[in-house]
Scaffold this motif. Sequence first.
Motif, short mmCIF file in Angstrom:
data_model
loop_
_atom_site.label_atom_id
_atom_site.label_comp_id
_atom_site.label_asym_id
_atom_site.label_seq_id
_atom_site.Cartn_x
_atom_site.Cartn_y
_atom_site.Cartn_z
N HIS A 1 3.65 14.68 -13.89
CA HIS A 1 2.66 14.79 -14.40
C HIS A 1 1.61 15.40 -13.12
CE1 HIS A 1 -1.29 12.98 -12.81
NE2 HIS A 1 -1.07 12.76 -11.38
N LEU A 2 1.13 16.26 -13.25
CA LEU A 2 -0.18 17.23 -12.27
C LEU A 2 -0.70 16.78 -11.56
CD1 LEU A 2 -0.45 20.04 -14.67
CD2 LEU A 2 1.85 19.88 -14.00
N THR A 3 -0.77 16.99 -10.35
CA THR A 3 -1.23 15.89 -9.39
C THR A 3 -2.89 16.88 -9.50
OG1 THR A 3 -1.08 16.85 -7.05
CG2 THR A 3 0.72 15.61 -8.13
N SER A 4 -3.72 16.33 -8.51
CA SER A 4 -5.17 16.86 -8.70
C SER A 4 -4.71 18.10 -7.04
CB SER A 4 -5.95 16.29 -7.78
OG SER A 4 -5.91 15.00 -7.20
N ARG A 5 -3.71 18.20 -6.54
CA ARG A 5 -3.69 19.25 -5.35
C ARG A 5 -2.86 20.32 -6.13
NH1 ARG A 5 -6.39 19.10 -0.70
NH2 ARG A 5 -4.49 20.26 0.02
N GLN A 6 -2.58 20.41 -6.76
CA GLN A 6 -1.48 21.55 -7.82
C GLN A 6 0.45 20.98 -7.41
OE1 GLN A 6 -2.97 24.62 -5.77
NE2 GLN A 6 -3.80 25.39 -6.87
N SER A 7 0.39 19.57 -7.33
CA SER A 7 1.56 19.70 -7.09
C SER A 7 2.12 19.11 -8.37
CB SER A 7 1.38 18.58 -6.24
OG SER A 7 1.89 19.03 -4.97
N VAL A 8 3.72 18.83 -8.94
CA VAL A 8 4.31 18.21 -9.42
C VAL A 8 5.06 16.58 -8.93
CG1 VAL A 8 5.88 18.85 -11.51
CG2 VAL A 8 4.84 20.95 -10.67
N GLU A 9 4.56 15.84 -10.16
CA GLU A 9 5.61 14.42 -9.76
C GLU A 9 6.52 14.07 -10.67
OE1 GLU A 9 2.68 11.76 -8.55
OE2 GLU A 9 1.85 13.19 -6.62
N ILE A 10 7.65 14.20 -10.59
CA ILE A 10 8.76 13.54 -11.26
C ILE A 10 8.51 11.93 -11.57
CG2 ILE A 10 10.97 13.59 -11.89
CD1 ILE A 10 11.04 16.70 -11.39
N PRO A 11 8.21 10.88 -12.28
CA PRO A 11 7.77 10.02 -12.09
C PRO A 11 9.47 8.96 -12.29
CG PRO A 11 6.40 10.12 -14.08
CD PRO A 11 7.47 11.23 -13.16
N PHE A 12 9.82 7.60 -12.31
CA PHE A 12 10.71 7.01 -12.55
C PHE A 12 12.02 7.05 -12.84
CE2 PHE A 12 6.90 6.00 -15.28
CZ PHE A 12 6.90 4.35 -16.09
N ILE A 13 11.98 8.02 -11.26
CA ILE A 13 13.47 8.65 -10.05
C ILE A 13 13.41 7.06 -9.61
CG2 ILE A 13 14.59 9.70 -8.54
CD1 ILE A 13 13.40 11.54 -10.19
N LYS A 14 15.26 6.93 -10.61
CA LYS A 14 15.88 5.15 -9.81
C LYS A 14 16.08 5.54 -8.06
CE LYS A 14 15.37 3.75 -13.88
NZ LYS A 14 14.65 4.70 -14.28
N LEU A 15 16.20 4.95 -7.62
CA LEU A 15 16.76 4.85 -5.81
C LEU A 15 18.71 5.21 -5.74
CD1 LEU A 15 15.88 4.60 -3.00
CD2 LEU A 15 17.15 1.84 -3.78
N ASP A 16 18.70 5.25 -7.17
CA ASP A 16 20.46 5.13 -6.92
C ASP A 16 20.81 7.02 -7.09
OD1 ASP A 16 21.21 2.66 -6.61
OD2 ASP A 16 21.92 2.36 -8.39
N ASP A 17 19.30 7.41 -7.57
CA ASP A 17 19.61 9.09 -7.78
C ASP A 17 18.85 9.97 -7.26
OD1 ASP A 17 21.11 8.84 -9.50
OD2 ASP A 17 18.91 7.94 -11.23
N VAL A 18 18.01 9.80 -6.15
CA VAL A 18 17.32 10.32 -4.84
C VAL A 18 18.27 11.43 -4.64
CG1 VAL A 18 16.76 9.84 -2.35
CG2 VAL A 18 15.98 8.21 -4.23
N GLU A 19 19.63 11.88 -3.83
CA GLU A 19 20.18 12.74 -3.34
C GLU A 19 20.47 13.31 -4.81
OE1 GLU A 19 23.30 11.52 -1.04
OE2 GLU A 19 22.42 10.31 0.37
N ALA A 20 20.78 12.58 -5.34
CA ALA A 20 21.05 13.68 -6.67
C ALA A 20 20.31 14.80 -7.60
CB ALA A 20 22.05 12.88 -8.12
N VAL A 21 18.92 14.14 -7.46
CA VAL A 21 17.38 14.95 -7.67
C VAL A 21 17.45 15.97 -7.33
CG1 VAL A 21 15.88 13.70 -7.23
CG2 VAL A 21 15.74 14.77 -8.99
N GLN A 22 17.39 15.07 -5.83
CA GLN A 22 17.37 16.56 -4.35
C GLN A 22 17.87 17.62 -4.98
OE1 GLN A 22 17.68 13.57 -0.85
NE2 GLN A 22 15.55 14.06 -1.20
N ALA A 23 19.23 17.35 -4.96
CA ALA A 23 20.37 18.47 -4.93
C ALA A 23 19.80 19.32 -6.25
CB ALA A 23 21.57 17.95 -4.31
N ASP A 24 19.81 18.66 -7.41
CA ASP A 24 19.27 19.41 -8.72
C ASP A 24 18.05 20.19 -8.42
OD1 ASP A 24 22.09 18.35 -9.94
OD2 ASP A 24 20.51 17.66 -11.25
N LEU A 25 17.07 19.59 -8.02
CA LEU A 25 16.28 20.81 -7.57
C LEU A 25 15.88 22.00 -7.08
CD1 LEU A 25 12.95 17.63 -7.91
CD2 LEU A 25 13.95 19.64 -9.67
N ALA A 26 17.07 21.57 -5.53
CA ALA A 26 16.89 22.61 -4.92
C ALA A 26 17.85 23.01 -5.13
CB ALA A 26 17.39 21.89 -3.44
#
Length: 287
Positions: free
Chosen positions: A55-80
Amino acid sequence: MAKVDYSTLKKGGFMRQKQKNNFSLRIQVVGGHLTAENLKAIAEAAEKYGDGHVHLTSRQSVEIPFIKLDDVEAVQADLAEGGCRPGICGPRVRTITACQGDQVCPSGNVDTYDIAVKLNEKYFGRELPHKFKFGVTGCQNNCLKAEENDVGIKGALHVEWIPEKCIFCGVCEKVCREKAITIKDKIVAVDYDKCNDCGRCAKSCPTDAWDTKPGYIISFGGLFGNHISKGFSPLPLVTSEEQLFRVTDAAIGFFDEHGKSGERFKFTIDRIGEEEFIKKMEEAYYG
């Protein structure tokens, strides 16, 4: 089962969805600028951890929805690995937004991305009584809608006529939307009370008969949520980055000192009084 610290997750850009244990992750996008590497990492994360869309927000950010709680650390690492950092929510300085400015747009008067990066480095994530938004726009076309922000920064161009270069073609008079320019008896006169420092006259001149100096118009107290308020601009034209950051420091400091928890900047100004606020901004302006 360990208790979920939703406050910390929100501070790290993970916002709770209506679906249980699902989060929308906000990515930090400074000045609307993303590299191809960033975009690849975001796309891969959306496929791997979300439902395949962003989702492209009204303030130029990008949001990735439907991230599961168990994947929080993994998605942070991959994006980094793709050079992406999480955005931020809550009562803090948010990611700075900006239009393309003079590096791309012919109308731009200042390098908006450069200013956005510097503001981001100085203030991003700073804890305050409520959320605080900066917006940087390059000219009077105001594509970024500067006055909607807690502090809005608008690129300006102060102009002065150079008689010896002028051929009196009349283009500057025709393009001036404020009717601030008149030509009579081989004299080009500028009514600076009408001039809004847009720079259209100088950009249209075929002989470069205008001396130009870039600057910034600063607005304070913009709001566009449950309450709508246009930011006001009590200061003269800001003419240097040093002066600009003195003013932004003073504005943030005023809110930090006087703001109440849950109170937006505009209402802090109203409660303390515009006169007191302007006095502090003028002190910073004049150094």
